[in-house]
Structure formats: structure tokens, C-alpha cells
Design an enzyme around this catalytic site. Sequence first.
Site, PDB file in Angstrom:
ATOM      1  N   GLY A  68       0.849  -1.188   0.000  1.00  0.00           N
ATOM      2  CA  GLY A  68       0.000   0.000   0.000  1.00  0.00           C
ATOM      3  C   GLY A  68       0.880   1.231   0.000  1.00  0.00           C
ATOM      4  O   GLY A  68       1.751   1.375   0.867  1.00  0.00           O
TER       5      GLY A  68
ATOM      6  N   SER B 236       0.751   3.450   3.324  1.00  0.00           N
ATOM      7  CA  SER B 236       1.388   2.862   4.521  1.00  0.00           C
ATOM      8  C   SER B 236       2.893   2.747   4.294  1.00  0.00           C
ATOM      9  O   SER B 236       3.682   2.877   5.239  1.00  0.00           O
ATOM     10  CB  SER B 236       0.750   1.525   4.912  1.00  0.00           C
ATOM     11  OG  SER B 236       0.796   0.599   3.862  1.00  0.00           O
TER      12      SER B 236
ATOM     13  N   ASN C   2       0.763   8.794  -8.447  1.00  0.00           N
ATOM     14  CA  ASN C   2       0.671   7.328  -8.452  1.00  0.00           C
ATOM     15  C   ASN C   2      -0.439   6.807  -9.373  1.00  0.00           C
ATOM     16  O   ASN C   2      -1.336   6.074  -8.934  1.00  0.00           O
ATOM     17  CB  ASN C   2       0.386   6.843  -7.025  1.00  0.00           C
ATOM     18  CG  ASN C   2       1.523   5.991  -6.494  1.00  0.00           C
ATOM     19  OD1 ASN C   2       2.289   5.413  -7.268  1.00  0.00           O
ATOM     20  ND2 ASN C   2       1.634   5.902  -5.188  1.00  0.00           N
TER      21      ASN C   2
ATOM     22  N   GLY D 146      17.867  10.619 -11.085  1.00  0.00           N
ATOM     23  CA  GLY D 146      17.668  11.415  -9.872  1.00  0.00           C
ATOM     24  C   GLY D 146      16.334  12.134  -9.879  1.00  0.00           C
ATOM     25  O   GLY D 146      15.306  11.551 -10.236  1.00  0.00           O
TER      26      GLY D 146
ATOM     27  N   GLY E 161       9.016   4.922  -5.200  1.00  0.00           N
ATOM     28  CA  GLY E 161       8.366   6.240  -5.174  1.00  0.00           C
ATOM     29  C   GLY E 161       7.883   6.595  -3.773  1.00  0.00           C
ATOM     30  O   GLY E 161       7.943   7.757  -3.352  1.00  0.00           O
ATOM     31  N   ASP E 162       7.401   5.607  -3.049  1.00  0.00           N
ATOM     32  CA  ASP E 162       6.926   5.851  -1.680  1.00  0.00           C
ATOM     33  C   ASP E 162       8.104   6.176  -0.765  1.00  0.00           C
ATOM     34  O   ASP E 162       8.012   7.048   0.102  1.00  0.00           O
ATOM     35  CB  ASP E 162       6.182   4.619  -1.149  1.00  0.00           C
ATOM     36  CG  ASP E 162       5.056   4.202  -2.081  1.00  0.00           C
ATOM     37  OD1 ASP E 162       4.442   5.091  -2.709  1.00  0.00           O
ATOM     38  OD2 ASP E 162       4.798   2.991  -2.200  1.00  0.00           O
TER      39      ASP E 162
HETATM   40  O1  KDG Z   1       3.670   2.109  -4.420  1.00  0.00           O
HETATM   41  C1  KDG Z   1       3.536   0.735  -4.269  1.00  0.00           C
HETATM   42  C2  KDG Z   1       2.107   0.386  -4.021  1.00  0.00           C
HETATM   43  O2  KDG Z   1       1.299   1.165  -4.814  1.00  0.00           O
HETATM   44  C3  KDG Z   1       1.801  -1.063  -4.244  1.00  0.00           C
HETATM   45  O3  KDG Z   1       2.419  -1.783  -3.271  1.00  0.00           O
HETATM   46  C4  KDG Z   1       0.334  -1.347  -4.161  1.00  0.00           C
HETATM   47  O4  KDG Z   1       0.116  -1.282  -6.485  1.00  0.00           O
HETATM   48  C5  KDG Z   1      -0.357  -1.011  -5.431  1.00  0.00           C
HETATM   49  C6  KDG Z   1      -1.603  -0.257  -5.414  1.00  0.00           C
HETATM   50  O5  KDG Z   1      -2.117  -0.046  -6.476  1.00  0.00           O
HETATM   51  O6  KDG Z   1      -2.135   0.157  -4.379  1.00  0.00           O
END
Ligand code: KDG
Length: 316
Positions: free
Chosen positions: A34, A37, A166, A230, A257-258
Amino acid sequence: MPEVVTMGETMVAFCPEQSGPLRYVQRFVKRIAGSESNVAIGLARLGHSSAWVSRLGRDELGEYILREVRAEGVDVSHVERDDSAPTGLMIKEIHEGDETRVYYYRKGSAASRMSVDDLDEGFLRSCEFIHLSGITPALSESCREMTQALASMAKANGVRLSLDPNIRFRLWSREEACVTLSGLIPYADVLMPGIEEGRILTGESDPQRIVQTLLAAGAKIVALKLGADGCIVADASQAWHVLPFPVRRVVDPVGAGDAFAAGFLAGLLEGLSLEECGRMANAMGASAVTTSGDYEGLLDRDAFDALLEGREAVQR
Ligand code: KDG
């Protein structure tokens, strides 16, 4: 009170021990996945207080997620349990050249039923940053309304909003993503898109132009992730190209990215310059890709500081 509150869905991820079509895979490793988290966990690793707000089913998988996130030192006191909807699930499939496909089982999940009723203003106004990703508004109509209300609530209470677009095409179309995320950009004190997302959101292809367009659209700070190149970090008065941290071997890029977001927010919380925040973000991103799993490879603070200073971490 936590310095950063993140809000979004975390699922259980079943990751195959072997590559090939799922019909032939016998064994899986159980993990959690997630974006929000992950950011909260990354901040906790760096010594910052964070909370993760969500909904989970009242089921064993929900129990597992709660336990994992709590064990990482994240405040989970505002995670609601849902008696009538399950915890979301995703299954990975690995193909030749380590290409990973993801299958979601999250439609109608407990988290997709989050709504404005889940916003506890008293709690949310007490932090320094609220961090959101574009995954949450893509989950359902009620989640979309909630993210918009959350952005307005942050602004009204003087809490800074951090946003990672995202974009997940499995969850919504390019057009839907553009419309909704463009509506959130003016609320973003920190916007952290990847280069491809920057292209989608602005229609520009040159990184500098992407950054300038996003600033003109209302984002106060933009940190544009350039992968192996970078990042560019900028606000209205300055822009820096921050070089990446070298990575010997990329084991699993998911979660980078997180980790980047956690590093950048940690830098802002520590009052560092934008350039230094970009450096911290790049270092966190680099540490995330060295192991499988979204956050397992993230360094603890001592090891992280050693990496930043270019010295060997102390072996205990
Ligand atoms: O950034 C990684 C998360 O997005 C992944 O672990 C879970 O793909 C995922 C989502 O769509 O929530």
C-alpha cells in the site's frame, strides 16, 4: 500527535516464489502492499512520527496488515474495521526478465468504502503534513469525494498537503486520472510525480517544462522523479537537478516512489533545503529497490545517515 498522516488502502500481496503463469505457481510469500502505509513506514524508519488512516475488513488479512504496520512503529489508531466488506488483495505474477503483472481483488474492499465520514478533522488538523496518493481517489466515488474533502480540510486548517499522483491504469482511465488529479494540484504543497505522470498531467515532455507547468498550476513545491537520473526539485524561486544515489542491483523497484516521498517529507520536517530534501528522497528511493517487498529494504536512521555521509554503516 503524528507529524505526518497518510490515508489510503493497504492490501495483502501474494508474491509468487517462482516465475510463470499463476496457474502453475504453487507457493507464495505473503506481504503487505500500500503506497500510503509505505510512506508512513519510511518516515518511521527515519525517526519521524507518522499515522496511517484506512479501513480494513474485520478478517484475518486485515488483522495481518494492522499488525505489520503497527510493528513498523506507525500509529494505526484511526484505522477502521468493516464488518461487511473484505480487506483488499493483490496477487503478483512474474514473467521473463522479472516483468511483474499485478492482479487486484480490491473492488468493493473495505478501503474502497472510505468516505468523508472517515475524516476525523480533530486528528487530521493536528499534523504537519497529510500525504495522499492518486490511488485513493481511483478506488471509488466515495473515496474520490473524500480525497477532495481532505484536500480542502488540510488547506482550511493550515496543514500542508503532499500528493503523489501514483497513476494506476488498472484503476481508472488516463482522462479520469487527469481530471481528478488536476483538481488536487492547486492544494498540493508538495507534488511528487514520476516523469511519465508529469507528462500525462501536463502534456509536456521536457522535465523542466513539466516542473514549471505544475508550479504554474498551483503546486508549491514539485519533486519530479527521474528514476536513474535522480530528480528535479523546485519551488517558485529555485530549481535543482539532484543526482541519484548509485544502486548496485535493482531487486524490486516497487515502493521506490513511496520511499522517495518519505525521504523528501523527512527533509522538509527537518527544515532542510529543497536540494537536501531531494538528496534524502533519492537515497531512500535507492535503498527501497535493493530488496524485494515495498519497504523491507528501507534503512534505519543510523544506516541512512551513514549512506548520506558516504561512510560505511556501523555493523552491530
Ligand atoms: O507504491 C507501491 C504500491 O502502490 C503497491 O504496493 C500497491 O500497487 C499497489 C496499489 O495499487 O495500491
